[in-house]
Design a protein around this motif. Structure first.
Motif, PDB file in Angstrom:
ATOM      1  N   ILE A   5       0.845  -1.196   0.000  1.00 31.66           N
ATOM      2  CA  ILE A   5       0.000   0.000   0.000  1.00 31.66           C
ATOM      3  C   ILE A   5       0.879   1.245   0.000  1.00 31.66           C
ATOM      4  CG2 ILE A   5      -1.817   1.253   1.212  1.00 31.66           C
ATOM      5  CD1 ILE A   5      -2.580  -1.513   2.460  1.00 31.66           C
ATOM      6  N   LEU A   6       0.618   2.133  -0.952  1.00 33.90           N
ATOM      7  CA  LEU A   6       1.362   3.384  -1.087  1.00 33.90           C
ATOM      8  C   LEU A   6       0.382   4.539  -1.195  1.00 33.90           C
ATOM      9  CD1 LEU A   6       3.717   2.099  -3.890  1.00 33.90           C
ATOM     10  CD2 LEU A   6       4.444   2.589  -1.565  1.00 33.90           C
ATOM     11  N   SER A   7       0.715   5.653  -0.567  1.00 30.61           N
ATOM     12  CA  SER A   7      -0.098   6.857  -0.741  1.00 30.61           C
ATOM     13  C   SER A   7       0.765   8.084  -0.499  1.00 30.61           C
ATOM     14  CB  SER A   7      -1.313   6.848   0.191  1.00 30.61           C
ATOM     15  OG  SER A   7      -0.982   7.302   1.466  1.00 30.61           O
ATOM     16  N   ASP A   8       0.246   9.216  -0.923  1.00 28.54           N
ATOM     17  CA  ASP A   8       0.885  10.515  -0.686  1.00 28.54           C
ATOM     18  C   ASP A   8       2.331  10.561  -1.177  1.00 28.54           C
ATOM     19  OD1 ASP A   8      -1.194  12.151   0.884  1.00 28.54           O
ATOM     20  OD2 ASP A   8      -1.202  10.201   1.881  1.00 28.54           O
ATOM     21  N   LEU A   9       2.556  10.008  -2.364  1.00 24.13           N
ATOM     22  CA  LEU A   9       3.911  10.022  -2.923  1.00 24.13           C
ATOM     23  C   LEU A   9       4.268  11.383  -3.503  1.00 24.13           C
ATOM     24  CD1 LEU A   9       3.971   6.548  -4.691  1.00 24.13           C
ATOM     25  CD2 LEU A   9       4.714   7.141  -2.369  1.00 24.13           C
ATOM     26  N   HIS A  10       3.298  12.120  -4.002  1.00 22.15           N
ATOM     27  CA  HIS A  10       3.511  13.456  -4.569  1.00 22.15           C
ATOM     28  C   HIS A  10       4.735  13.461  -5.504  1.00 22.15           C
ATOM     29  CE1 HIS A  10       0.417  15.173  -1.987  1.00 22.15           C
ATOM     30  NE2 HIS A  10       0.903  14.401  -1.032  1.00 22.15           N
ATOM     31  N   LEU A  11       4.688  12.586  -6.500  1.00 26.21           N
ATOM     32  CA  LEU A  11       5.815  12.415  -7.422  1.00 26.21           C
ATOM     33  C   LEU A  11       6.150  13.676  -8.197  1.00 26.21           C
ATOM     34  CD1 LEU A  11       4.924   8.855  -8.738  1.00 26.21           C
ATOM     35  CD2 LEU A  11       6.688   9.464  -7.066  1.00 26.21           C
ATOM     36  N   SER A  12       5.185  14.569  -8.359  1.00 25.43           N
ATOM     37  CA  SER A  12       5.474  15.811  -9.082  1.00 25.43           C
ATOM     38  C   SER A  12       6.356  16.737  -8.249  1.00 25.43           C
ATOM     39  CB  SER A  12       4.183  16.519  -9.480  1.00 25.43           C
ATOM     40  OG  SER A  12       3.408  16.796  -8.341  1.00 25.43           O
ATOM     41  N   VAL A  13       6.393  16.539  -6.944  1.00 26.89           N
ATOM     42  CA  VAL A  13       7.239  17.333  -6.062  1.00 26.89           C
ATOM     43  C   VAL A  13       8.624  16.711  -5.957  1.00 26.89           C
ATOM     44  CG1 VAL A  13       7.539  18.182  -3.697  1.00 26.89           C
ATOM     45  CG2 VAL A  13       5.277  18.180  -4.750  1.00 26.89           C
ATOM     46  N   GLY A  15      10.328  12.955  -7.270  1.00 20.72           N
ATOM     47  CA  GLY A  15      10.168  11.645  -7.874  1.00 20.72           C
ATOM     48  C   GLY A  15      10.829  10.553  -7.044  1.00 20.72           C
ATOM     49  N   MET A  16      10.463   9.334  -7.350  1.00 23.48           N
ATOM     50  CA  MET A  16      11.095   8.176  -6.732  1.00 23.48           C
ATOM     51  C   MET A  16      10.912   6.991  -7.663  1.00 23.48           C
ATOM     52  SD  MET A  16       8.419   6.965  -3.744  1.00 23.48           S
ATOM     53  CE  MET A  16       8.737   5.220  -3.708  1.00 23.48           C
ATOM     54  N   PRO A  17      11.843   6.065  -7.635  1.00 18.49           N
ATOM     55  CA  PRO A  17      11.669   4.885  -8.482  1.00 18.49           C
ATOM     56  C   PRO A  17      10.570   3.996  -7.919  1.00 18.49           C
ATOM     57  CG  PRO A  17      13.661   4.675  -7.162  1.00 18.49           C
ATOM     58  CD  PRO A  17      13.108   6.048  -6.917  1.00 18.49           C
ATOM     59  N   PRO A  18       9.852   3.294  -8.783  1.00 25.45           N
ATOM     60  CA  PRO A  18       8.849   2.365  -8.281  1.00 25.45           C
ATOM     61  C   PRO A  18       9.516   1.289  -7.420  1.00 25.45           C
ATOM     62  CG  PRO A  18       8.550   2.734 -10.620  1.00 25.45           C
ATOM     63  CD  PRO A  18       9.859   3.355 -10.238  1.00 25.45           C
ATOM     64  N   ALA A  33       0.331  11.450  -8.292  1.00 22.75           N
ATOM     65  CA  ALA A  33       0.798  12.473  -9.240  1.00 22.75           C
ATOM     66  C   ALA A  33      -0.375  12.815 -10.153  1.00 22.75           C
ATOM     67  CB  ALA A  33       1.980  11.959 -10.048  1.00 22.75           C
ATOM     68  N   ARG A  34      -0.169  13.765 -11.054  1.00 24.68           N
ATOM     69  CA  ARG A  34      -1.178  14.056 -12.078  1.00 24.68           C
ATOM     70  C   ARG A  34      -1.317  12.817 -12.964  1.00 24.68           C
ATOM     71  NH1 ARG A  34      -4.778  16.330 -12.070  1.00 24.68           N
ATOM     72  NH2 ARG A  34      -4.769  17.283 -14.106  1.00 24.68           N
ATOM     73  N   PRO A  35      -2.442  12.651 -13.661  1.00 25.10           N
ATOM     74  CA  PRO A  35      -2.757  11.391 -14.323  1.00 25.10           C
ATOM     75  C   PRO A  35      -1.672  10.794 -15.216  1.00 25.10           C
ATOM     76  CG  PRO A  35      -4.705  12.739 -14.280  1.00 25.10           C
ATOM     77  CD  PRO A  35      -3.575  13.596 -13.745  1.00 25.10           C
ATOM     78  N   LEU A  43       2.783   1.873 -14.179  1.00 24.89           N
ATOM     79  CA  LEU A  43       3.047   0.785 -15.127  1.00 24.89           C
ATOM     80  C   LEU A  43       4.377   0.101 -14.837  1.00 24.89           C
ATOM     81  CD1 LEU A  43       1.754   2.359 -18.442  1.00 24.89           C
ATOM     82  CD2 LEU A  43       0.839   0.311 -17.291  1.00 24.89           C
ATOM     83  N   ALA A  44       5.345   0.841 -14.333  1.00 24.05           N
ATOM     84  CA  ALA A  44       6.660   0.275 -14.032  1.00 24.05           C
ATOM     85  C   ALA A  44       6.630  -0.671 -12.833  1.00 24.05           C
ATOM     86  CB  ALA A  44       7.665   1.397 -13.798  1.00 24.05           C
ATOM     87  N   LEU A  45       5.539  -0.664 -12.071  1.00 20.49           N
ATOM     88  CA  LEU A  45       5.431  -1.592 -10.943  1.00 20.49           C
ATOM     89  C   LEU A  45       5.332  -3.038 -11.419  1.00 20.49           C
ATOM     90  CD1 LEU A  45       2.936   0.378  -8.679  1.00 20.49           C
ATOM     91  CD2 LEU A  45       5.338  -0.101  -8.170  1.00 20.49           C
ATOM     92  N   ASP A  46       4.793  -3.237 -12.613  1.00 20.73           N
ATOM     93  CA  ASP A  46       4.645  -4.566 -13.206  1.00 20.73           C
ATOM     94  C   ASP A  46       3.888  -5.519 -12.280  1.00 20.73           C
ATOM     95  OD1 ASP A  46       4.928  -6.228 -15.402  1.00 20.73           O
ATOM     96  OD2 ASP A  46       6.722  -7.182 -14.585  1.00 20.73           O
TER      97      ASP A  46
END
Length: 96
Positions: A5-13, A15-18, A33-35, A43-46
């Motif tokens: 379970i992941l939340s509040d990653l805010h990748l636009s602020v 980034g982090m690798p999956p 992040a935005r859509p 998708l990179a989570l596979d």
């Protein structure tokens, strides 16, 4: 069933690798992040993913348009964007 379970990653602020995970299912519980960026990263989570948008996904757009964009981008993938929907996966029901 193992969940990651992941939340509040805010990748636009910032980034982090999956993450690499041995989970059976990944749950993204909003504010990723935005859509377009969110779905590309996911998708990179596979892995199969249940994605429930948070309030930050909607910035700069409407609720309906953002959910439609997330669902359009996820169509045909292992990402299930839920918004007032039910997903049954291997006998387990997720509702949002």
């Amino acid at each position: 069933m193992k969940l990651h379970i992941l939340s509040d990653l805010h990748l636009s602020v910032h980034g982090m690798p999956p993450p690499h995970t041995d989970a059976d299912l990944v749950i993204l519980a909003g504010d990723i992040a935005r859509p377009q960026e969110a779905i590309a990263w996911t998708l990179a989570l596979d892995k199969p993913v249940v994605y429930v948008p948070g309030n930050h996904e909607f910035y700069g757009s409407s609720l309906q348009a953002t959910v439609q964009e997330l669902q359009r981008l996820a169509a045909g993938t292992n990402i299930h964007v839920l918004d007032h929907q039910v997903l049954e996966w291997h006998g387990v029901r997720a509702m949002v």
